[in-house]
Design a protein around this motif. Structure first.
Motif, mmCIF file in Angstrom:
data_model
loop_
_atom_site.group_PDB
_atom_site.id
_atom_site.type_symbol
_atom_site.label_atom_id
_atom_site.label_comp_id
_atom_site.label_asym_id
_atom_site.label_seq_id
_atom_site.Cartn_x
_atom_site.Cartn_y
_atom_site.Cartn_z
ATOM 1 N N HIS A 164 -13.288 -7.482 -1.604
ATOM 2 C CA HIS A 164 -13.035 -7.017 -0.327
ATOM 3 C C HIS A 164 -11.497 -6.057 -0.497
ATOM 4 O O HIS A 164 -11.374 -5.007 0.262
ATOM 5 C CB HIS A 164 -12.593 -8.238 0.600
ATOM 6 N N GLY A 165 -10.713 -6.670 -1.393
ATOM 7 C CA GLY A 165 -9.432 -5.862 -1.421
ATOM 8 C C GLY A 165 -9.810 -4.688 -2.229
ATOM 9 O O GLY A 165 -8.932 -3.689 -1.852
ATOM 10 N N ARG A 218 -8.834 8.167 2.179
ATOM 11 C CA ARG A 218 -7.954 8.741 3.444
ATOM 12 C C ARG A 218 -6.869 9.417 2.988
ATOM 13 O O ARG A 218 -6.433 10.305 3.604
ATOM 14 C CB ARG A 218 -7.873 7.471 4.401
ATOM 15 N N ASP A 220 -12.531 -2.756 -2.051
ATOM 16 C CA ASP A 220 -13.064 -1.856 -0.918
ATOM 17 C C ASP A 220 -11.734 -1.297 -0.116
ATOM 18 O O ASP A 220 -11.740 -0.231 0.209
ATOM 19 C CB ASP A 220 -14.108 -2.602 -0.150
ATOM 20 N N ARG A 221 -10.948 -2.313 0.396
ATOM 21 C CA ARG A 221 -9.938 -1.850 1.269
ATOM 22 C C ARG A 221 -8.886 -0.782 0.644
ATOM 23 O O ARG A 221 -8.608 0.313 1.104
ATOM 24 C CB ARG A 221 -8.939 -3.096 1.737
ATOM 25 N N VAL A 222 -8.554 -1.068 -0.720
ATOM 26 C CA VAL A 222 -7.495 0.075 -1.181
ATOM 27 C C VAL A 222 -8.494 1.155 -1.563
ATOM 28 O O VAL A 222 -7.639 2.409 -1.615
ATOM 29 C CB VAL A 222 -7.273 -0.568 -2.774
ATOM 30 N N TYR A 224 -2.827 -3.766 -8.687
ATOM 31 C CA TYR A 224 -2.500 -3.999 -7.247
ATOM 32 C C TYR A 224 -2.296 -5.522 -7.033
ATOM 33 O O TYR A 224 -1.295 -5.553 -6.116
ATOM 34 C CB TYR A 224 -3.728 -3.373 -6.036
ATOM 35 N N GLY A 266 -10.573 2.574 0.357
ATOM 36 C CA GLY A 266 -10.853 3.362 1.566
ATOM 37 C C GLY A 266 -9.360 3.896 1.933
ATOM 38 O O GLY A 266 -9.379 5.022 2.295
ATOM 39 N N LEU A 267 -8.413 3.271 1.642
ATOM 40 C CA LEU A 267 -6.924 3.665 1.904
ATOM 41 C C LEU A 267 -6.828 5.151 0.994
ATOM 42 O O LEU A 267 -6.179 5.833 1.585
ATOM 43 C CB LEU A 267 -6.088 2.847 1.384
ATOM 44 N N THR A 285 0.780 -1.240 -0.116
ATOM 45 C CA THR A 285 -0.205 0.058 -0.039
ATOM 46 C C THR A 285 0.894 1.115 -0.248
ATOM 47 O O THR A 285 0.511 2.089 -0.694
ATOM 48 C CB THR A 285 -0.932 -0.004 1.273
ATOM 49 N N CYS A 339 -8.045 -5.077 -8.464
ATOM 50 C CA CYS A 339 -7.720 -5.872 -7.311
ATOM 51 C C CYS A 339 -8.314 -7.158 -7.447
ATOM 52 O O CYS A 339 -9.375 -7.167 -8.375
ATOM 53 C CB CYS A 339 -8.433 -5.173 -6.027
#
Ligand code: AMP
Length: 411
Positions: free
Chosen positions: A250-251, A261, A253-255, A314, A257-258, A227, A246
């Protein structure tokens, strides 16, 4: 040769001109005369070859004037593809007076009912919602003269073949059928035997080489720094729009979100999102509101998104063909593009498979001044080894107990 000699109607040609197309693509050159001659066609071709126009233009030419009852039915595996084909069809039909409508699930019935009641010449649909309309009596298929089964292998993958059969059974036997599929597994062969009449196959070889307009490289990195590397890449690269792939929802969504931010304007596209969210994501990415779209393969396959300046994997794609699809999202239509693949040690075998598939070695690069915990260096192929195939891979320890995997020597 331009489009004029193919036998298309004047109104259809006008639509083609308005789209700015000058020359037909290979599948159009061979497919358009075939459909105009009334033959059933199997197009062994992938998205991006111009296959939509290959079936849409001759169908529009042959439909003539507006008449009651849908006379052309196009089945698509996903809502996004249905929406995309609907848009192209409407564009091509602009001067023909034909009414084109799209029906798919995940949205209300109101607009679809209204448009169907008003009379559509062409219906683009996903199988589930189409069956709903048939059961409710809001749509009949007894006037269908042209049936297109698009992306048949994906319909199979998604478990839609029984639905497709039920739909085909509701169409008149006297009709023209086209089927498109990148591969023809036995179940599709059975469908062809059952649903088509003396079809002619047009094979447009699957693309195995990345477009020359795409510069692609691999960034090896340890799992714990994936990341960080992604964020650093986005910081350094001068991009307009980035598509990040991705492996899992799930991956993705995580990326996403990151990245949010980190103040990037991000949208996510995968099949767990609602239809509204998916449309919002795609529209926003196309019109530039979102600079980054994070997607899974399934969701993004076949989508025509112009002007993507960078593709970032990714995760390394697990199927070599997906690599071509993914990086083919950039460098389209004469634009140049960059494709970066982030690779961790466990993914090396997937990279080899890709390199064998495209007969090229993809350069490994290090991000300058990035604080690598570990570096992994890749030696070039030794003389005498097959061209474009990775040679020895060696892990280089910087600090910590990292091992990139055993040195591998090919004979
Ligand atoms: P498709 O394979 O149907 O999804 O088409 C892929 C892309 O190629 C779309 O953006 C089309 O607008 C474009 N396209 C299709 N036919 C032509 C053509 N003859 N000349 C230029 N672009 C085309």
């Amino acid at each position: 040769m331009g489009f004029t000699k193919l036998g298309l109607s004047e109104e259809t040609l006008e639509g083609v001109r308005a789209m700015g197309y000058v020359d037909p693509t290979p599948i159009q050159l061979r497919g358009i005369p075939l459909v105009l001659a009334g033959r059933d066609m199997i197009g062994s071709a992938q998205t991006g070859t111009g296959k939509t126009a290959a079936f849409a233009l001759p169908i529009l030419s042959k439909l003539g004037a507006h008449a009651p009852g849908p006379r052309a039915l196009i089945l698509e595996p996903t809502r996004e593809l249905a929406a995309q084909v609907d848009t192209f069809f409407r564009d091509y039909a602009r001067f023909t007076g034909m009414k084109v409508t799209v029906v798919y699930g995940g949205v209300g019935y109101g607009r679809q009912n209204d448009e169907l009641r008003a009379g559509a010449d062409v219906v683009v649909a996903t199988p589930g919602r189409l069956l709903d309309h048939l059961e409710k009596g809001t749509l009949r298929l007894d006037k269908v003269q042209f049936l297109v089964l698009d992306e048949a292998d994906r319909m199979l993958d998604m478990g839609f073949l029984p639905d497709v059969r039920r739909i085909v059974e509701r169409c008149p036997r006297q009709r023209h059928t086209s089927l498109f599929s990148a591969t023809i597994p036995p179940q599709i062969e059975t469908l062809i035997q059952w649903a088509m009449h003396n079809p002619e196959t047009i094979e447009i070889g699957a693309r195995r080489t990345p477009a020359e307009t795409v510069k692609h490289v691999i960034y090896p990195v340890s799992d714990s720094q994936k990341t960080d590397l992604l964020l650093e890449l986005l910081k350094r690269v001068n991009y307009n729009s980035v598509l990040i792939f991705c492996r899992t929802k799930h991956g993705a969504d995580r990326v996403a979100g990151l990245l949010k931010r980190a103040n990037h304007a991000v949208a996510v596209l995968h099949s767990n999102r609602t239809q509204n969210e998916r449309e919002h994501a795609l529209r926003g990415f196309r019109d530039g509101r979102f600079e980054v779209l994070v997607a899974t393969d399934i969701a993004a396959r076949g989508l025509d998104i112009a002007a993507v300046s960078h593709v970032i994997n990714y995760d390394v794609p697990q199927h070599p063909e997906d690599y071509i699809h993914r990086i083919g999202r950039t460098g389209r239509a004469e634009h140049t593009g960059d494709a970066f693949t982030i690779m961790v040690a466990e993914e090396a075998s997937h990279v080899y498979a890709i390199e064998r598939f495209i007969s090229q070695k993809i350069p490994r690069v290090k991000l300058e001044n990035f604080d690598y915990t570990y570096t992994a260096l890749f030696e070039e192929s030794k003389p005498g080894q097959p061209q474009g195939f990775p040679g020895k891979v060696r892990g280089v320890r910087v600090h910590g107990g990292y091992h990139f995997g055993p040195a591998r020597r090919r004979r």
